[in-house]
Design an enzyme around this catalytic site. Structure first.
Site, PDB file in Angstrom:
ATOM      1  N   LYS A 166       0.882  -1.175   0.000  1.00 18.59           N
ATOM      2  CA  LYS A 166       0.000   0.000   0.000  1.00 18.59           C
ATOM      3  C   LYS A 166       0.907   1.207   0.000  1.00 18.59           C
ATOM      4  O   LYS A 166       1.770   1.340   0.890  1.00 18.59           O
ATOM      5  CB  LYS A 166      -0.838  -0.058   1.279  1.00 18.59           C
ATOM      6  CG  LYS A 166      -1.498   1.205   1.756  1.00 18.59           C
ATOM      7  CD  LYS A 166      -2.036   0.936   3.167  1.00 18.59           C
ATOM      8  CE  LYS A 166      -3.076   1.891   3.653  1.00 18.59           C
ATOM      9  NZ  LYS A 166      -2.594   3.185   4.062  1.00 18.59           N
TER      10      LYS A 166
HETATM   11  P1  FBP Z   1      -6.184   7.214   4.996  1.00 20.47           P
HETATM   12  O1  FBP Z   1      -6.906   6.686   3.780  1.00 20.47           O
HETATM   13  O2  FBP Z   1      -7.134   7.876   5.937  1.00 20.47           O
HETATM   14  O3  FBP Z   1      -5.016   8.074   4.606  1.00 20.47           O
HETATM   15  O4  FBP Z   1      -5.625   5.935   5.773  1.00 20.47           O
HETATM   16  C1  FBP Z   1      -4.437   5.315   5.387  1.00 20.47           C
HETATM   17  C2  FBP Z   1      -3.435   5.335   6.508  1.00 20.47           C
HETATM   18  O5  FBP Z   1      -2.237   4.678   6.161  1.00 20.47           O
HETATM   19  C3  FBP Z   1      -3.960   4.751   7.793  1.00 20.47           C
HETATM   20  O6  FBP Z   1      -3.851   3.354   7.768  1.00 20.47           O
HETATM   21  C4  FBP Z   1      -3.099   5.441   8.806  1.00 20.47           C
HETATM   22  O7  FBP Z   1      -3.706   5.555  10.043  1.00 20.47           O
HETATM   23  C5  FBP Z   1      -2.921   6.791   8.210  1.00 20.47           C
HETATM   24  O8  FBP Z   1      -3.096   6.668   6.813  1.00 20.47           O
HETATM   25  C6  FBP Z   1      -1.564   7.346   8.488  1.00 20.47           C
HETATM   26  O9  FBP Z   1      -1.545   8.649   8.021  1.00 20.47           O
HETATM   27  P2  FBP Z   1      -0.309   9.622   8.220  1.00 20.47           P
HETATM   28  O10 FBP Z   1       0.858   8.794   8.681  1.00 20.47           O
HETATM   29  O11 FBP Z   1      -0.092  10.222   6.875  1.00 20.47           O
HETATM   30  O12 FBP Z   1      -0.719  10.622   9.228  1.00 20.47           O
END
Ligand code: FBP
Length: 275
Positions: free
Chosen positions: A186
């Protein structure tokens, strides 16, 4: 047909439950840990409210932490595949420790809960990259041994990473994750179909796009999702764009329409009652 060892069969069966025809809309729901409850609208602070909506939307899998999975199991178990997130960090940590994920769960617990996968983050390019990559390497090995698919959240992030959407660094983070042995990756969108195709090309395993902060204009996010699919991506792992949406159930269905039915962003947006 060649006879297979048990763990290979387990992994194939579980991967088939997550990916439908090789594609998936995975709901990311670890934000209560990574960002805190401020990510949730007041009437959605109860995790059960959001999990109920994700199940109704028909997402292909839900990625969450152990405790929230335990508190909501009756809503998803036996209906939607569960991917246990086993690393994390809170936003409360001091700035110098924001680039480090630590262990928050075990492969053993994931198996015990009937999980279909295990996920963990590596900030590629971070000063303590080796701790995260080393931890993921061990997690992947346990997953391989027990028949659980592993997913790396491959995020280029560190002092020398100027732009985490830069195609070159996303390609590198994706390839490094594949080299570590992940079954699913991902990562961030790189801004165009052409550049994301180059990301997909360097990975021997399916690549899914990470959602990011919520887009005010839903159509713009749906266009990005279509671009990912056109580039050969295997789908999306989305949190905020679903659970902060005015209608998470319809938003999940709109994502499904693009990922699984090849709908245009405009057609998918019609499901939301807007274009
Ligand atoms: P989103 O689709 O809300 O961006 O979620 C993906 C994700 O990887 C979550 O699993 C995780 O909590 C978050 O984004 C981390 O976001 P960041 O590190 O950018 O604050």
């Amino acid at each position: 047909m060649q006879k297979q060892v048990p763990s290979a069969i387990g992994k194939a069966a579980r991967l088939n439950r997550i990916l439908n025809n090789g594609k998936a809309v995975i709901f990311a729901f670890d934000h209560g840990f990574e960002h805190g409850p401020s990510d949730f609208q007041p009437d959605r602070a109860d995790a059960r409210v959001i999990i109920r909506m994700a199940v109704e939307a028909g997402v292909d899998a839900i990625m969450m932490n152990k405790g929230i999975a335990e508190a909501t199991w009756d809503l998803w178990a036996g209906k939607v595949p569960f991917i246990m997130k086993v690393t994390g960090k809170t936003s409360m940590r001091p700035p110098e420790l924001q680039l480090l994920q630590y262990r928050t769960g075990s492969v053993r617990d994931a198996l015990a809960m009937g999980a279909d996968g295990v996920a963990g983050t590596v900030y590629w390019g971070a000063p303590r990259e080796e701790e995260m990559a080393g931890a993921l390497s061990g997690i992947i090995s346990e997953c391989d041994f027990t028949g659980l698919p592993s997913m790396i959240l491959a995020y280029p992030r560190g002092p020398s990473i100027k732009n985490h959407n830069d195609p070159e660094v996303v390609r590198y983070a994706t390839r490094a994750s594949a080299e570590l042995g992940a079954d699913l990756i991902k990562t961030h969108y790189t801004g165009s179909t052409e550049t994301f195709r180059e990301v997909v090309r360097v990975s021997p395993v399916p690549v899914l796009m990470s959602g990011g902060t919520r887009e005010d204009v839903a159509l713009e996010f749906l266009e990005v999702v279509k671009s990912v699919m056109d580039a050969g991506g295997a789908g999306v792992v989305v949190g905020r764009n679903i659970f902060q949406s005015p209608n998470p159930v319809l938003f999940g269905k709109a994502l499904r329409a693009i990922v699984h039915e090849g709908a245009s962003p405009e057609k998918a947006a019609e499901l939301l009652g807007q274009v």
